[in-house]
Design a protein around this motif. Structure first.
Motif, mmCIF file in Angstrom:
data_model
loop_
_atom_site.group_PDB
_atom_site.id
_atom_site.type_symbol
_atom_site.label_atom_id
_atom_site.label_comp_id
_atom_site.label_asym_id
_atom_site.label_seq_id
_atom_site.Cartn_x
_atom_site.Cartn_y
_atom_site.Cartn_z
ATOM 1 N N CYS A 98 3.017 1.025 4.077
ATOM 2 C CA CYS A 98 2.162 1.704 5.057
ATOM 3 C C CYS A 98 2.941 2.328 6.207
ATOM 4 O O CYS A 98 2.355 2.998 7.046
ATOM 5 C CB CYS A 98 1.135 0.732 5.643
ATOM 6 S SG CYS A 98 0.057 -0.034 4.425
ATOM 7 N N CYS A 105 2.489 6.259 5.342
ATOM 8 C CA CYS A 105 1.149 6.693 5.723
ATOM 9 C C CYS A 105 1.063 6.787 7.242
ATOM 10 O O CYS A 105 1.608 5.942 7.952
ATOM 11 C CB CYS A 105 0.145 5.664 5.197
ATOM 12 S SG CYS A 105 -1.552 5.977 5.689
ATOM 13 N N CYS A 138 -7.074 3.401 9.868
ATOM 14 C CA CYS A 138 -7.261 2.667 8.619
ATOM 15 C C CYS A 138 -8.051 1.407 8.958
ATOM 16 O O CYS A 138 -7.515 0.485 9.560
ATOM 17 C CB CYS A 138 -5.904 2.301 8.019
ATOM 18 S SG CYS A 138 -6.035 1.335 6.505
ATOM 19 N N CYS A 157 -6.470 0.591 1.609
ATOM 20 C CA CYS A 157 -6.890 1.570 0.603
ATOM 21 C C CYS A 157 -6.592 1.041 -0.800
ATOM 22 O O CYS A 157 -5.871 0.060 -0.979
ATOM 23 C CB CYS A 157 -6.179 2.898 0.841
ATOM 24 S SG CYS A 157 -4.393 2.836 0.572
HETATM 25 S S1 SF4 Z 1 -4.565 4.009 4.134
HETATM 26 FE FE1 SF4 Z 1 -4.210 2.064 5.201
HETATM 27 S S2 SF4 Z 1 -3.658 0.657 3.567
HETATM 28 FE FE2 SF4 Z 1 -3.469 2.699 2.704
HETATM 29 S S3 SF4 Z 1 -1.309 3.231 3.012
HETATM 30 FE FE3 SF4 Z 1 -2.433 3.991 4.820
HETATM 31 S S4 SF4 Z 1 -2.293 2.364 6.328
HETATM 32 FE FE4 SF4 Z 1 -1.749 1.465 4.357
#
Ligand code: SF4
Lengths: 275, 209
Positions: free
Chosen positions: B146, B152, B187, B191
């Motif tokens: 993450c 991300c 977030c 996910c």
């Molecule tokens: S959406 Fe949330 S869980 Fe998915 S990679 Fe991004 S920070 Fe991590």
């Protein structure tokens, strides 16, 4: 005609993929078309494996009244387990605070699916007489944890009952009747093949074409360029004329079926009128 | 009824300028979007339809599919000119799906973060096995998967468990960004990509003798 619902949101749910954009593409196309028509206050896509995710739906939507239509070929694990769980649904209608969520049947279950398959079959083989044609509806096998094979069989029965095509068969990639043996169980000079899938992808771009004998196995992953396989029609193979269509879910009329599932939901769940 | 498109307009009127890697320039004729790293370039390919954003968001610079739209790999070289607020909204929904609605829900105090344990406990089928991941394995995975540098750009609002926060990411990553002009990417729940990675971790562990 669909009566507009400017106060409601429509959420079309697809499976999605972390590997390629083919899986979500038809769902996004249908959403774009439905937005353009302006029949809902808002229209969104949501996916199990892409964004927006199912878990983002409650925050994504502005309207209090929400219709959820699964863009799936049949009832199954996703429509019965994953989507209700991720959206925290309690049944066909879920009330949560000011919100009301209406959970509709999957698009593939709509009775007009038969009409779409026939339309696609006619489009792919223009001017070819159905009475001299064998029609094959290709499904996933029964091994998958869903009812898509049942749904594909139901469609074949309906098409056969209409008697327009000389013969209609189900075929599968990994179980009998095998798509690879298409020339053994069909008897007519023309053969039309329609994949009963919600999206194009490796199966329709490569696996089925290879089994039909109209493509070679590629080294890499299938990509949009593999649309080529649909441009080669008709193919002359094994003494027949073969026509190969793209996945039924790419049919633009799917947008109409999504709306019709909303109409069907309202008809089935209409609150009894006050006496 | 809330109106997330109007909230977006108000955010821009109040000086909002960037979502993720995308700069928003508001002018008399509408809006123009571009990659923030392209701010000074004048050789960008011009697009004028909101749905061009869908194609822009689909593949990275190297032509690889982007399953996670908040990954810091949005391609460059384009600018997108849009005449109306509704087109801007549509383009942003392609570039950063759900992010405006999630941000607005957070503003209104309605966004409920879900801890990783709860997310994993809900899984069925092939992902049920993710329940076996240990807290420290999860922590290590999140730190690697993450992180904003190459994973991300979202800010994580959940914990691993009620009394077990993520320790492998900087504190900034674990609270909603407050920098002026930025619409935070939030977030509120792990996910599916992270859940799928958790499955890999567990499988690898089980494969070891
Ligand atoms: S959406 Fe949330 S869980 Fe998915 S990679 Fe991004 S920070 Fe991590």
């Amino acid at each position: 005609m669909f009566s507009a619902k400017p106060e409601s949101a429509l959420v079309v749910v697809g499976h999605g993929s972390t590997v390629n954009p083919d899986s979500s593409a038809p769902t996004l196309d249908h959403v774009q078309e439905l937005r353009r028509r302006g029949v809902f206050g808002e229209v969104h896509a949501a996916f199990w494996k892409e964004e927006p995710s199912l878990r983002q739906v409650p925050y994504l939507v502005d309207c209090d009244e929400i219709y959820v239509v699964p863009n799936f070929i049949s009832e199954g694990y996703f429509t019965r387990t994953v989507i209700p769980r991720e959206l925290e649904l309690e049944g066909a209608v879920t009330s949560r605070g000011p919100r009301k969520i209406h959970y509709c049947e999957p698009v593939g279950s709509h009775p007009r699916m038969t009409e779409l398959l026939l339309r696609r079959a006619a489009e792919i083989a223009p001017g070819v007489p159905p009475e001299e044609t064998s029609l094959l509806i290709v499904g996933h096998g029964t091994s998958l944890n869903d009812n898509s094979a049942v749904a594909a069989k139901r469609e074949v029965e309906r098409i056969a009952a209409q008697g327009r095509y000389a013969e209609v068969f189900n075929a599968y990639m990994e179980e009998e009747p095998l798509i690879a043996k298409w020339d053994e169980f069909t008897t007519r000079p023309n053969v039309v093949v329609v994949p009963f899938f919600i999206a194009d992808g490796l199966h329709s771009y490569e696996d089925i074409p290879v089994l039909l004998g109209i493509a070679e196995t590629s080294a890499g992953a299938a990509s949009a360029s593999e649309q080529e396989v649909f441009r080669g029609n008709p193919y002359s193979r094994r003494g027949r004329t073969l026509f190969y269509a793209s996945a039924i879910g790419t049919e633009p009329l799917f947008a109409d079926l999504i709306l019709e599932q909303v109409t069907a939901f309202d008809a089935a769940h209409r609150e009894p009128a006050l006496a | 009824m809330r109106d997330s498109t109007r909230a977006l307009a108000e955010w821009i009127a109040a000086g909002g300028r960037q979502i993720g890697e995308v700069l928003i320039e508001a002018g008399d004729a509408g809006f123009e979007l571009r990659h923030y790293a392209d701010r000074a370039r004048d050789d960008l390919v011009l697009h004028e339809r909101a749905d061009a954003a869908r194609a822009i968001a689909t593949f990275d610079e190297a032509g690889r599919f982007r399953p996670l739209k908040t990954a810091p790999n949005l391609r460059r070289g384009w600018r997108l000119r849009l005449g109306s607020l509704s087109e801007l909204r549509e383009a942003l929904d392609h570039l950063y799906p759900a992010m405006i609605g999630v941000w607005l829900s957070h503003q209104r105090g309605e966004l409920q973060a879900v801890d990783l344990r709860e997310t994993l406990a809900r899984q069925t089928g092939m992902y049920r096995v993710t329940q076996k991941i240990t807290d420290s394995q999860a922590d290590e995975l999140i730190g690697r998967f993450c992180r904003s540098e190459d994973g991300c750009l979202k800010h994580i609002l959940w914990r691993i468990d009620t009394d077990r926060p993520v320790t492998t990411l900087p504190p900034d990553k674990l609270r909603p960004a407050v920098a002026g002009g930025f619409l935070p990417l939030l977030c509120h729940e792990a996910c599916n990509l992270l859940v799928a990675q958790a499955r890999e971790v567990v499988k690898k562990c089980e494969a070891k003798p």
